[in-house]
Design an enzyme around this catalytic site. Structure first.
Site, PDB file in Angstrom:
ATOM      1  N   TYR A  26       0.847  -1.197   0.000  1.00 20.55           N
ATOM      2  CA  TYR A  26       0.000   0.000   0.000  1.00 20.55           C
ATOM      3  C   TYR A  26       0.888   1.255   0.000  1.00 20.55           C
ATOM      4  CZ  TYR A  26      -2.801   3.804   1.893  1.00 20.55           C
ATOM      5  OH  TYR A  26      -3.390   5.029   2.091  1.00 20.55           O
ATOM      6  N   SER A 108      -3.273  11.693   9.688  1.00 19.54           N
ATOM      7  CA  SER A 108      -4.224  11.565   8.581  1.00 19.54           C
ATOM      8  C   SER A 108      -5.630  11.296   9.108  1.00 19.54           C
ATOM      9  CB  SER A 108      -3.781  10.397   7.695  1.00 19.54           C
ATOM     10  OG  SER A 108      -4.808  10.039   6.790  1.00 19.54           O
ATOM     11  N   GLN A 129      -4.712  16.311   9.260  1.00 13.21           N
ATOM     12  CA  GLN A 129      -5.026  16.336   7.821  1.00 13.21           C
ATOM     13  C   GLN A 129      -6.486  15.939   7.623  1.00 13.21           C
ATOM     14  OE1 GLN A 129      -5.655  13.291   6.173  1.00 13.21           O
ATOM     15  NE2 GLN A 129      -5.897  14.063   4.090  1.00 13.21           N
ATOM     16  N   TYR A 131      -9.664  14.887   5.174  1.00  9.62           N
ATOM     17  CA  TYR A 131     -10.309  14.478   3.928  1.00  9.62           C
ATOM     18  C   TYR A 131     -11.766  14.873   4.043  1.00  9.62           C
ATOM     19  CZ  TYR A 131      -6.574  11.695   1.883  1.00  9.62           C
ATOM     20  OH  TYR A 131      -5.409  11.302   1.288  1.00  9.62           O
ATOM     21  N   ARG A 166      -4.585   1.889  -7.833  1.00 12.71           N
ATOM     22  CA  ARG A 166      -3.325   1.240  -7.420  1.00 12.71           C
ATOM     23  C   ARG A 166      -3.529  -0.261  -7.550  1.00 12.71           C
ATOM     24  NH1 ARG A 166      -3.839   5.102  -2.382  1.00 12.71           N
ATOM     25  NH2 ARG A 166      -3.758   7.077  -3.480  1.00 12.71           N
ATOM     26  N   ARG A 281       0.651   8.689  -6.377  1.00 15.93           N
ATOM     27  CA  ARG A 281      -0.397   7.708  -6.059  1.00 15.93           C
ATOM     28  C   ARG A 281      -1.749   8.115  -6.633  1.00 15.93           C
ATOM     29  NH1 ARG A 281       0.953   4.783  -1.620  1.00 15.93           N
ATOM     30  NH2 ARG A 281      -1.089   4.716  -0.617  1.00 15.93           N
TER      31      ARG A 281
END
Ligand code: HOC
Length: 389
Positions: A26, A108, A129, A131, A166, A281
């Site tokens: 990953y 994150s 962070q 999202y 990915r 990514r």
């Protein structure tokens, strides 16, 4: 004794040996053809330093500030999803190592340990962070929790409302905790120390920031369909204005690749921007971060702090980015390899390696203070120049 770990590649090799395949891969992957992932690194090679001799190189310093915070060198650790699957309680170990070293740590949204887990573990104020998910009330709640934890900056990632493909994650059936399939069990049986740390140490196995909010967190059967369901692809500049207002503190936008977007970010009050293609990514076949940097610095370098990430595995390349105008370098995979290899000690080792490489290269180029370093340390004609005024 980790002194035999002399470069980041040594740590990567140990990390690969220790960590279950799906989590190692990953981290260690790019999207689609991985051309951007590779060029993030290969585009540094043509850039050459000038060697300068017989000048006083004693008493050197790489100290600088990031958003007014004094740091030991111009670096911070990146918000890496699944970090806590590289090592039990990985985010706590990473945060402690980064902060003891003297650089900021960023947690994150997609971390295993939650904001509250870090506070409970006694981690100093960190960056969070964000999202943005479809459920905007949830976003507001995350911002509220980050404020309550006294996070000192909010980093909004602006390049992942849709997910780059990915291949390895799909083939590996990436999920957390790993599913009980035969290939997973065979692989896990070779990672006993990793498993024991989870069984007898931490029981934190899944995304604890979003548990109870995002549906089926534990049943992440396909990363891409799960992300499609949860992440809000309609995110736009007007949302940035709202987030800034809700947050009320320093805001960093991560994922800027053009001068036009950088100018927009300044208009919306970004205190710092990160030139980033998400470590190769996300969008494939876009340019490397280092190639995108000069135009962005020339467009907004005097109006906001311009930082960079993607492809930094050596202090030499960090110094090249600084010379080209990046005031901070965000480190993702490099310290994560250290984490997967040796936990907190491994992170410290990774940071020390990068620090020493940056410091020694600065000395070779005839400087004692990073503040005096600019592109004059690079050989003309070897580095990318701004393409426009
Ligand atoms: C289910 C996790 O930054 C990455 C991360 C974000 C992953 C979001 C989806 O993988 O690049």
């Amino acid at each position: 004794d980790l002194t035999k770990m002399t470069n980041i590649e040594d740590l990567r090799v140990v990390c690969k040996r220790n960590v279950p395949k799906m989590f190692y891969e990953y981290v260690d992957t790019g999207s689609w053809t991985q051309s951007t992932y590779r060029e993030n690194v290969s585009d540094f090679s043509p850039i050459k330093f000038k060697q300068k001799i017989l000048v006083d190189m004693d008493n050197r310093t790489l100290e600088t500030t990031l958003l007014g915070q004094k740091v030991k060198f111009p670096a911070m650790t990146a918000p890496v999803g699944f970090m806590g699957m590289m090592w039990a309680d990985g985010e706590i170990h990473m945060a402690k190592a980064a902060q003891k070293f003297g650089i900021p740590f960023t947690l994150s949204t997609m971390s295993i340990c939650s904001i509250e887990d870090l506070v409970e573990a006694g981690v100093e104020p960190f960056w969070f962070q964000l999202y943005v998910m479809r459920d905007r009330e949830f976003m507001k709640d995350l911002i509220r929790r980050a404020k309550e934890a006294k996070c000192s900056a909010l980093m909004v990632t602006v390049d992942l409302q849709v997910l780059g493909n990915r291949h390895r994650d799909i083939k590996n059936g990436l999920s957390t905790p790993p599913k009980f399939t035969i290939p997973n069990m065979i692989n896990l049986s070779t990672k006993i120390p990793w498993g024991l740390r989870y069984i007898f140490g931490s029981r934190r196995w899944t995304f604890r920031n979003i548990a109870g909010h995002a549906k089926n967190v534990s049943d992440l059967s396909s990363l891409s369909s799960w992300t499609k369901e949860q992440f809000d692809p309609s995110l736009s500049w007007k949302d940035i204005a709202e987030i800034k207002e809700l947050w009320g503190g320093p805001i960093i936008l991560k994922g800027i690749m053009t001068p036009e977007d950088a100018q927009e970010a300044v208009k919306y009050g970004a205190d710092a921007i990160i030139v980033s293609n998400h470590g190769g990514r996300q969008m494939d076949d876009t340019i490397s971060s280092i190639k995108a940097l000069p135009d962005i610095v020339s467009a907004v370098g005097s109006q906001t702090e311009v930082w960079i990430d993607s492809g930094f595995y050596t202090g030499q390349n960090m110094l090249k980015a600084w010379a080209l105008g990046a005031k901070g370098i965000m480190l993702g995979r490099a310290p994560v390899y250290g984490l997967g290899a040796y936990g907190e000690e491994g992170v410290t080792r990774a940071l020390q390696i990068l620090y020493d490489e940056m410091d020694t290269t600065m000395a070779f180029s005839g400087h004692r203070n990073i503040q005096d370093v600019d592109k004059s340390i690079l050989v003309e004609g070897t580095y990318p120049l701004p393409t426009r005024k």
